[in-house]
Design an enzyme around this catalytic site. Structure first.
Site, short mmCIF file in Angstrom:
data_model
loop_
_atom_site.label_atom_id
_atom_site.label_comp_id
_atom_site.label_asym_id
_atom_site.label_seq_id
_atom_site.Cartn_x
_atom_site.Cartn_y
_atom_site.Cartn_z
N GLN A 250 -4.77 -1.58 9.35
CA GLN A 250 -4.61 -2.91 8.74
C GLN A 250 -5.26 -3.98 9.63
O GLN A 250 -4.97 -4.07 10.82
CB GLN A 250 -3.11 -3.21 8.53
CG GLN A 250 -2.84 -4.50 7.82
CD GLN A 250 -3.39 -4.54 6.38
OE1 GLN A 250 -3.26 -3.58 5.63
NE2 GLN A 250 -4.01 -5.64 6.01
N ASP B 183 -11.10 2.53 3.51
CA ASP B 183 -11.40 1.10 3.34
C ASP B 183 -12.89 0.88 3.10
O ASP B 183 -13.30 -0.21 2.68
CB ASP B 183 -10.99 0.33 4.61
CG ASP B 183 -9.65 -0.37 4.46
OD1 ASP B 183 -9.26 -0.67 3.31
OD2 ASP B 183 -8.99 -0.60 5.49
N LYS C 10 0.85 -1.20 0.00
CA LYS C 10 0.00 0.00 0.00
C LYS C 10 0.88 1.25 0.00
O LYS C 10 0.61 2.21 -0.73
CB LYS C 10 -0.94 -0.02 1.21
CG LYS C 10 -2.06 -1.03 1.05
CD LYS C 10 -2.83 -1.33 2.31
CE LYS C 10 -3.78 -2.50 2.06
NZ LYS C 10 -4.50 -2.94 3.25
#
Ligand code: NDP
Length: 280
Positions: A96, A119, A52
């Site tokens: 995460q 997200d 990422k």
């Protein structure tokens, strides 16, 4: 032979488009910054976080990295999220997953400002998707919509079957297909006659988390098959939830693993980061 849906090439094209957009935004004085938070040092998570950050660097998005020790308390993590929510220069916050067992994922997801929830996991964004309003959408399913569209596969009016109903893949996938005017069935572990249900699909999306579970008995001749699963077998080779060699000869198009859905998730995360800059 079926059309092989090339997620690597399509995600590359999306990243290049975003890179150009970010350059234009920079020329107007707009900078984009993603904060990436990792708790503990799960090796798979470290790889995802690294990828990422690499994608951010390629596109021209600034990234802030927070690597917290495994024993970080939930309060400490929530405090950091509060700080990042308040930081004007931070557009997107990514925590995460999975988190260590002593931290409640739902509480953490709810703590992120929905306008920075790149997200697309916050209930406000999930609700917006459900009622057709703008908001961030979970990256893997929105990447699958891009894969289909950019491969010239029509969705409207098609029978779509999604196997799997998780909050991050199956459910948002079903909602997105519905938004694209498909007729959608969601199957799960309690579905009866799964083979017959799956065989109804013109487009079959598989997110069961079981290596090579889907064989040609589940697939209608000429169907499009999208494999979300990622697994590594004993000799470290990657495979999906679909038995590719068995299914490929009977379908019209299929995503390989690796190189299908996987690369799209990060491309769509980058897309959400770019969108976040205009959501203040
Ligand atoms: P989950 O384990 O959260 O969900 C799996 C779903 O499959 C559940 O809804 C479950 O049903 C259903 N299921 C399990 N077994 C069966 C069965 N025998 N028959 C029918 N349905 C079944 O997984 P995720 O959605 O998080 O992920 C799915 C896969 O996709 C995994 O392999 C994961 O690694 C991969 N993945 C890949 C990503 C990418 O970027 N390519 C991103 C995210 C995930 P029930 O609800 O009834 O338990």
């Amino acid at each position: 032979m079926p059309q092989i849906i090339d997620g690597k090439a399509i995600s590359g094209a999306i990243k290049d488009e975003l890179k150009e957009k970010v350059e234009e935004m920079k020329a107007e004085g707009i900078r984009i910054c993603l904060a990436v938070v990792q708790v503990g040092n799960d090796p798979a998570s470290s790889v995802y976080v690294g990828n990422k950050k690499k994608a951010c660097a390629y596109i021209g998005i600034d990234s802030l990295s927070y690597e917290l020790p495994e024993e970080t308390t939930q309060e400490e993590l929530l405090d950091l999220i509060g700080e990042l929510n308040a930081k004007k220069e931070v557009n997107g916050i990514l925590v995460q997953l999975p988190l260590p067992d002593h931290i409640d994922e739902d509480t953490v997801i709810r703590a992120i400002d929905p306008k920075k929830d790149v997200d697309g996991f916050h209930p406000q964004n999930v609700g917006a998707l459900c009622i057709g309003q703008p908001g961030f959408v979970s990256c893997t399913p929105s990447g699958i919509i891009q894969l289909l569209k950019r491969s010239g596969i029509e969705i409207a009016g098609k029978e779509c079957v999604v196997i799997g109903r998780s909050n991050i893949v199956g459910k948002p996938m079903a909602l997105l297909l519905l938004r694209e005017n498909a007729t959608v069935t969601v199957a799960h572990s309690k579905t009866k006659n799964l083979r017959e249900v799956a065989k109804r699909a013109d487009i079959l999306v598989v997110a069961v988390g079981k290596p090579k579970m889907i064989t040609r008995e589940y697939v209608k001749e000429g169907a499009v098959v999208i494999d979300v699963g990622i697994h590594r077998n004993e000799d470290k080779k990657m495979c999906g939830d679909v038995d590719y060699d068995d299914v490929a000869p009977v379908c019209s198009a299929i995503t390989p693993v690796p190189g299908g859905v996987g690369p799209m998730t990060i491309a769509m995360l980058m897309n959400n980061c770019v969108a976040s800059a205009s959501m203040k």
